[in-house]
Design a protein around this motif. Structure first.
Motif, mmCIF file in Angstrom:
data_model
loop_
_atom_site.group_PDB
_atom_site.id
_atom_site.type_symbol
_atom_site.label_atom_id
_atom_site.label_comp_id
_atom_site.label_asym_id
_atom_site.label_seq_id
_atom_site.Cartn_x
_atom_site.Cartn_y
_atom_site.Cartn_z
ATOM 1 N N VAL A 215 6.454 -32.906 -137.023
ATOM 2 C CA VAL A 215 6.434 -33.620 -135.747
ATOM 3 C C VAL A 215 7.145 -34.962 -135.887
ATOM 4 N N ALA A 216 6.845 -35.683 -136.969
ATOM 5 C CA ALA A 216 7.374 -37.042 -137.134
ATOM 6 C C ALA A 216 8.892 -37.065 -137.303
ATOM 7 N N PHE A 217 9.407 -36.193 -138.164
ATOM 8 C CA PHE A 217 10.843 -36.256 -138.439
ATOM 9 C C PHE A 217 11.701 -36.007 -137.201
ATOM 10 N N PRO A 218 11.418 -34.984 -136.408
ATOM 11 C CA PRO A 218 12.247 -34.794 -135.212
ATOM 12 C C PRO A 218 12.224 -35.994 -134.251
ATOM 13 N N ILE A 219 11.124 -36.731 -134.221
ATOM 14 C CA ILE A 219 11.059 -37.908 -133.348
ATOM 15 C C ILE A 219 12.078 -38.956 -133.777
ATOM 16 N N THR A 220 12.369 -39.008 -135.070
ATOM 17 C CA THR A 220 13.354 -39.994 -135.537
ATOM 18 C C THR A 220 14.758 -39.689 -135.021
ATOM 19 N N THR A 221 14.976 -38.482 -134.507
ATOM 20 C CA THR A 221 16.301 -38.180 -133.961
ATOM 21 C C THR A 221 16.571 -38.936 -132.661
ATOM 22 N N LEU A 222 15.570 -39.666 -132.169
ATOM 23 C CA LEU A 222 15.842 -40.549 -131.033
ATOM 24 C C LEU A 222 16.937 -41.565 -131.373
ATOM 25 N N THR A 223 17.170 -41.762 -132.660
ATOM 26 C CA THR A 223 18.264 -42.660 -133.048
ATOM 27 C C THR A 223 19.615 -42.113 -132.591
ATOM 28 N N TYR A 224 19.720 -40.772 -132.477
ATOM 29 C CA TYR A 224 20.979 -40.184 -132.007
ATOM 30 C C TYR A 224 21.234 -40.511 -130.539
ATOM 31 N N ALA A 225 20.195 -40.792 -129.807
ATOM 32 C CA ALA A 225 20.340 -41.207 -128.417
ATOM 33 C C ALA A 225 20.418 -42.722 -128.325
ATOM 34 N N GLY A 226 19.613 -43.409 -129.109
ATOM 35 C CA GLY A 226 19.512 -44.865 -129.007
ATOM 36 C C GLY A 226 20.665 -45.626 -129.617
ATOM 37 N N THR A 227 21.232 -45.121 -130.706
ATOM 38 C CA THR A 227 22.308 -45.848 -131.370
ATOM 39 C C THR A 227 23.561 -45.954 -130.503
ATOM 40 N N PRO A 228 24.046 -44.867 -129.894
ATOM 41 C CA PRO A 228 25.218 -45.025 -129.027
ATOM 42 C C PRO A 228 24.941 -45.937 -127.822
ATOM 43 N N LEU A 229 23.733 -45.860 -127.279
ATOM 44 C CA LEU A 229 23.371 -46.736 -126.168
ATOM 45 C C LEU A 229 23.369 -48.188 -126.620
ATOM 46 N N ALA A 230 22.754 -48.463 -127.771
ATOM 47 C CA ALA A 230 22.731 -49.831 -128.300
ATOM 48 C C ALA A 230 24.138 -50.318 -128.637
ATOM 49 N N ALA A 231 24.971 -49.434 -129.181
ATOM 50 C CA ALA A 231 26.353 -49.811 -129.495
ATOM 51 C C ALA A 231 27.120 -50.168 -128.224
ATOM 52 N N ALA A 232 26.838 -49.452 -127.152
ATOM 53 C CA ALA A 232 27.491 -49.756 -125.875
ATOM 54 C C ALA A 232 27.016 -51.107 -125.341
ATOM 55 N N LEU A 233 25.730 -51.353 -125.432
ATOM 56 C CA LEU A 233 25.176 -52.599 -124.891
ATOM 57 C C LEU A 233 25.518 -53.816 -125.746
ATOM 58 N N VAL A 234 25.397 -53.680 -127.059
ATOM 59 C CA VAL A 234 25.563 -54.830 -127.954
ATOM 60 C C VAL A 234 27.008 -55.002 -128.410
ATOM 61 N N LEU A 235 27.637 -53.908 -128.806
ATOM 62 C CA LEU A 235 28.987 -53.987 -129.364
ATOM 63 C C LEU A 235 30.084 -53.658 -128.352
ATOM 64 N N LYS A 236 29.679 -53.333 -127.145
ATOM 65 C CA LYS A 236 30.612 -52.998 -126.060
ATOM 66 C C LYS A 236 31.476 -51.785 -126.385
ATOM 67 N N GLU A 237 30.895 -50.833 -127.133
ATOM 68 C CA GLU A 237 31.594 -49.583 -127.416
ATOM 69 C C GLU A 237 31.486 -48.671 -126.200
ATOM 70 N N PRO A 238 32.443 -47.776 -126.028
ATOM 71 C CA PRO A 238 32.359 -46.846 -124.889
ATOM 72 C C PRO A 238 31.175 -45.892 -125.040
ATOM 73 N N PHE A 239 30.593 -45.524 -123.909
ATOM 74 C CA PHE A 239 29.470 -44.576 -123.868
ATOM 75 C C PHE A 239 29.762 -43.642 -122.702
ATOM 76 N N SER A 240 30.347 -42.486 -123.034
ATOM 77 C CA SER A 240 30.844 -41.576 -122.014
ATOM 78 C C SER A 240 29.715 -40.863 -121.275
ATOM 79 N N ARG A 241 30.082 -40.227 -120.194
ATOM 80 C CA ARG A 241 29.116 -39.452 -119.409
ATOM 81 C C ARG A 241 28.517 -38.325 -120.246
ATOM 82 N N ARG A 242 29.350 -37.656 -121.042
ATOM 83 C CA ARG A 242 28.859 -36.574 -121.901
ATOM 84 C C ARG A 242 27.885 -37.115 -122.946
#
Length: 126
Positions: A74-101
């Motif tokens: 249960v715990a390990f799959p929850i850590t995959t939220l980083t796959y969603a959160g990291t691109p979002l954070a990169a877009a917000l903080v580093l101004k990287e593109p975050f596409s619709r896909r």
């Protein structure tokens, strides 16, 4: 260990996810600030790199506590939220593109993690 998620293990998991996102942002920012002509030496002198490493150490400690109190399945799959959160954070903080896909993919990852996470609570089967 009961394997069930508790408020404590869920909070630790949340910390692990946020720490991993922060670590990656620190590593990326440090790599961008390093001088290309002497990259390794310059990178080693970046405070953001060392901040990222310190976050990593804290995350490992928190992760070990999670493993003591929650089922890995249960715990390990929850850590995959980083796959969603990291691109979002990169877009917000580093101004990287975050596409619709990417946004759709992040939403699907989050939905999948939610399904796994609720299975970790007593009576979580739908």
């Amino acid at each position: 260990m009961s394997g069930q998620l508790t408020a404590w293990s869920l909070a630790l998991l949340g910390f692990c996810v946020l720490a991993e996102i922060a670590r990656e942002l620190n590593f990326k920012a440090a790599s961008l600030q390093a001088a290309p002509d002497r990259y390794a030496l310059s990178l080693a002198s970046q405070p953001l790199l060392w901040c990222g490493i310190a976050i990593w150490v804290l995350e490992v400690g928190a992760w070990l506590l999670v493993l003591e109190h929650a089922a890995l399945a249960v715990a390990f799959p929850i850590t995959t939220l980083t796959y969603a959160g990291t691109p979002l954070a990169a877009a917000l903080v580093l101004k990287e593109p975050f596409s619709r896909r990417q946004k759709i993919g992040a939403g699907l990852v989050t939905l999948g993690v939610f399904c796994i996470a609720i299975s970790g609570f007593r009576g979580g089967d739908l």
